[in-house]
Design a protein around this motif. Sequence first.
Motif, short mmCIF file in Angstrom:
data_model
loop_
_atom_site.label_atom_id
_atom_site.label_comp_id
_atom_site.label_asym_id
_atom_site.label_seq_id
_atom_site.Cartn_x
_atom_site.Cartn_y
_atom_site.Cartn_z
N ASP A 229 40.71 15.65 -6.95
CA ASP A 229 39.96 16.86 -7.30
C ASP A 229 38.91 17.21 -6.26
O ASP A 229 37.89 17.83 -6.58
CB ASP A 229 39.30 16.68 -8.67
N ASP A 230 39.14 16.81 -5.01
CA ASP A 230 38.10 17.02 -4.00
C ASP A 230 37.80 18.49 -3.76
O ASP A 230 36.64 18.87 -3.59
CB ASP A 230 38.45 16.31 -2.69
N GLU A 231 38.81 19.35 -3.78
CA GLU A 231 38.55 20.77 -3.54
C GLU A 231 37.72 21.38 -4.67
O GLU A 231 36.80 22.17 -4.42
CB GLU A 231 39.86 21.52 -3.38
N ALA A 232 38.02 21.00 -5.91
CA ALA A 232 37.24 21.50 -7.04
C ALA A 232 35.81 20.98 -6.97
O ALA A 232 34.85 21.70 -7.26
CB ALA A 232 37.88 21.08 -8.36
N GLY A 233 35.65 19.72 -6.55
CA GLY A 233 34.32 19.16 -6.41
C GLY A 233 33.51 19.87 -5.34
O GLY A 233 32.32 20.16 -5.53
N ILE A 234 34.15 20.15 -4.21
CA ILE A 234 33.47 20.88 -3.14
C ILE A 234 33.05 22.26 -3.62
O ILE A 234 31.92 22.71 -3.36
CB ILE A 234 34.37 20.96 -1.90
N ALA A 235 33.94 22.95 -4.33
CA ALA A 235 33.61 24.28 -4.84
C ALA A 235 32.44 24.21 -5.82
O ALA A 235 31.56 25.08 -5.83
CB ALA A 235 34.83 24.91 -5.51
N ARG A 236 32.42 23.17 -6.65
CA ARG A 236 31.34 23.04 -7.66
C ARG A 236 30.00 22.84 -6.98
O ARG A 236 28.99 23.45 -7.37
CB ARG A 236 31.65 21.86 -8.58
N LEU A 237 29.95 21.98 -5.96
CA LEU A 237 28.70 21.74 -5.27
C LEU A 237 28.29 22.96 -4.42
O LEU A 237 27.10 23.29 -4.34
CB LEU A 237 28.80 20.50 -4.39
N ALA A 238 29.26 23.62 -3.82
CA ALA A 238 28.95 24.81 -3.01
C ALA A 238 28.33 25.90 -3.87
O ALA A 238 27.42 26.61 -3.42
CB ALA A 238 30.22 25.33 -2.34
N ALA A 239 28.80 26.03 -5.11
CA ALA A 239 28.28 27.08 -6.00
C ALA A 239 26.81 26.88 -6.33
O ALA A 239 26.10 27.84 -6.65
CB ALA A 239 29.11 27.13 -7.28
#
Length: 335
Positions: free
Chosen positions: A80-90
Amino acid sequence: AGEGVEARAVLSHLGSLVGKSMIDTDDTEAGTRYRLLETLREYAWERLDELDDPSRVHARHAAHFLALVETVAPTLKGADDEAGIARLAADQDNVRAALGWARDHDEPDTLVRLVLGLGLYWHNTLNYRKISQWTQAALEHVGALPGDARAELLAYAAVGANYTNRFDDAMTLLQASLTCSRDAGLPPSPLALAYLGIAALVSNHPEDAIAHAEEALAAARAAADPYWEAYALQLLSRTCSHSGDGERGRSTADEALARARRLGNRHLIGSALLAAGFARVTSEPEVALELLEECAPMRASGSHVGLTYFFRGVAHLRLGQPSEAAHALRAALPL
């Protein structure tokens, strides 16, 4: 939830505020985001400034986003690394505010935990200046730390120094990380050993690079950390290929790719595909092109895309395809 408001009632209240046009919603990769209208934000800031002691509000804000960072950080090593990156970026504005508050209000534990939780996010999104800025801040504002935390903090500080062209500082920090682990009776940081390998590779010392990559691999296996194991394998592949050991370069790249695919981690898969393509660019250029074409959308920024195009150009040259080679090499130049 706020004081006097049950957690289960929050969504109902948010829906009511949206209906009254007091809150806007945005649909993002990280889900639905709620934000106050700008006039209401300004009013809220004014009210906060009127409090005799606003620190309690800031502390709760920092605690909330520390919990978010520490929840999301482990997902960056998995599928889930892409979802995690998106969550932190937001939530980068909120995270930056939490970091700044912890730094400025003598909250070293919160500061260190935030920086360590964000280290891999910054690393994998190429935010090396943030790594440098916040690891330096953490090291300046903390006293005693557990050995493993200090060693990892020093290792990330070295990464930041390396990519902000402070190479001597990077080497000093890497050695300090290893010394810290040794003095605490702990295994060395795979990250620190990997970056010693990268430094040796860049300095054209391939034998040292191979030795450090092997040490990083052993450290990751001792720690039972499959993420850093796959990372060390692709680094070992690159160092072997660079030194002329094509057979080992190919075999370790294949092992790295297999492990990355098993984890389902898109960042690692992209790195391993690049290593596998590099390992075959002269011996099996057709296979190299297939690997590098799969790699391209996974290495979506900066020099990594440039390397992908560069090696595609080399593979086309090996196949006697000058026009395709020229197109790929031209694409690599701006990157």
